[in-house]
Enzyme design. Structure first.
Site, mmCIF file in Angstrom:
data_model
loop_
_atom_site.group_PDB
_atom_site.id
_atom_site.type_symbol
_atom_site.label_atom_id
_atom_site.label_comp_id
_atom_site.label_asym_id
_atom_site.label_seq_id
_atom_site.Cartn_x
_atom_site.Cartn_y
_atom_site.Cartn_z
ATOM 1 N N ARG A 1 -1.074 -11.700 11.710
ATOM 2 C CA ARG A 1 -1.548 -10.391 11.249
ATOM 3 C C ARG A 1 -2.418 -10.537 10.008
ATOM 4 N NH1 ARG A 1 3.960 -7.361 10.557
ATOM 5 N NH2 ARG A 1 2.638 -5.733 9.636
ATOM 6 N N ARG B 1 -10.938 0.371 8.576
ATOM 7 C CA ARG B 1 -10.383 -0.975 8.642
ATOM 8 C C ARG B 1 -11.476 -2.037 8.776
ATOM 9 N NH1 ARG B 1 -4.871 -1.359 9.581
ATOM 10 N NH2 ARG B 1 -3.804 0.584 10.095
ATOM 11 N N ARG C 1 12.319 -7.735 14.022
ATOM 12 C CA ARG C 1 11.224 -7.452 14.945
ATOM 13 C C ARG C 1 10.338 -8.681 15.097
ATOM 14 N NH1 ARG C 1 7.845 -2.450 13.162
ATOM 15 N NH2 ARG C 1 7.416 -3.945 11.499
ATOM 16 N N ARG D 1 12.862 -8.996 6.266
ATOM 17 C CA ARG D 1 13.206 -7.633 6.672
ATOM 18 C C ARG D 1 13.922 -7.620 8.029
ATOM 19 N NH1 ARG D 1 8.199 -3.896 6.080
ATOM 20 N NH2 ARG D 1 7.467 -5.049 7.920
ATOM 21 N N LYS E 1 0.823 -1.211 0.000
ATOM 22 C CA LYS E 1 0.000 0.000 0.000
ATOM 23 C C LYS E 1 0.862 1.269 0.000
ATOM 24 C CE LYS E 1 -2.592 -0.553 3.632
ATOM 25 N NZ LYS E 1 -2.006 -1.820 4.161
#
Length: 266
Positions: free
Chosen positions: A216, A138, A205, A172, A61
């Protein structure tokens, strides 16, 4: 030619004859779907345009939004996450109220999030800008609440396979002190596991670990996917499928160009 195309798109937006009509001179808490803001010198009521971008976490996005803003500069990017953090930092009325929920790990209420969006929407309209909404609504409930104040003219739905997102996000790694982000697939560090500038160890993370990413994505499916059906029924949604933003975006741009040209012709 590029400048002429941009001017033409701006004219298309200003000539819209349907949807919302902006009414200047009121307050933030206005009825129906009427925007209100303090008028600029010699300013008259004009139409506005709102574009919503939907997509899974890590689905591109942000990248697609940047490309849209580059090609369609008449839009203002309203990223509710960024805007909310800024209000908290600046200790505005909205920020102070939101912080009371955030400090205890709670969700910011829909009503307050709508107020946040409308606050920034008014500022954009005063500047003659249109809206690119990112991060809100959302849920379908939030969409209905937002519709009481602001309708969505077009909705982009980015459909990227879960396996691509898991691979992309779990690849990442970050340098905690600076926030520098690395990806071994497209932006690797010069020395594996170490920050380019300091030589400090990189970390991953918890939210970026594969098991967390899958959780998620599941939450997104449960809470946000109903929005796809919601805006599809309204006839404003277009889905774009793929695994790479550079491949998806040309189709997004083509669709937006066509839609703005249609509005200019009406």
């Amino acid at each position: 030619m590029a400048q002429l195309a941009t001017q033409a798109r701006g004219l298309a937006l200003s000539l819209r004859r349907h949807r919302r009509q902006v009414s200047f001179g009121g307050a933030l808490d206005f009825p129906g779907r009427m925007f209100a803001a303090m008028p600029l010198a010699g300013e008259e009521a004009t139409n506005t345009y709102s574009l919503l971008i939907l997509g899974k976490p890590g689905g591109g996005k942000g990248t697609i939004s940047e490309k849209i803003l580059s090609d369609f500069p008449q839009f203002r990017h309203v990223s509710t996450g960024d805007e909310l953090r800024q209000h908290v930092r600046n200790q505005t009325e909205i920020g102070r109220e939101a912080k009371t929920y955030m400090d205890v790990g709670g969700l910011v209420p829909d009503k307050l999030m709508v107020k946040l969006v409308m606050n920034d929407a008014v500022d954009a309209i005063k500047r003659g800008q249109n809206l690119l909404l990112d991060g809100f609504p959302r849920t379908a409930a939030q969409a209905r609440a937002l519709d009481d104040k602001l309708g969505v003219d077009l909705c982009i739905n980015l459909c990227v396979p879960d396996e691509t997102i898991v691979e992309r996000i779990s690849d990442r790694w970050i340098h905690p002190a600076s926030g520098r982000v690395y990806s071994y697939s497209y932006k690797p560090p010069k020395v594996e596991g170490l920050d380019d500038e300091t030589g400090d160890p990189l970390v991953q993370r918890d939210d970026d670990k594969p098991e967390s990413v899958l959780k998620r994505l599941k939450k997104y499916e449960e809470a946000t996917m109903p929005l796809v059906d919601y805006y599809s029924k309204k006839g404003v949604l277009q889905t774009f499928q793929g695994t790479m933003s550079d491949v998806i975006y040309p189709e997004v741009k083509k669709w937006l160009d066509e839609k703005l040209d249609e509005d200019c012709a009406t």
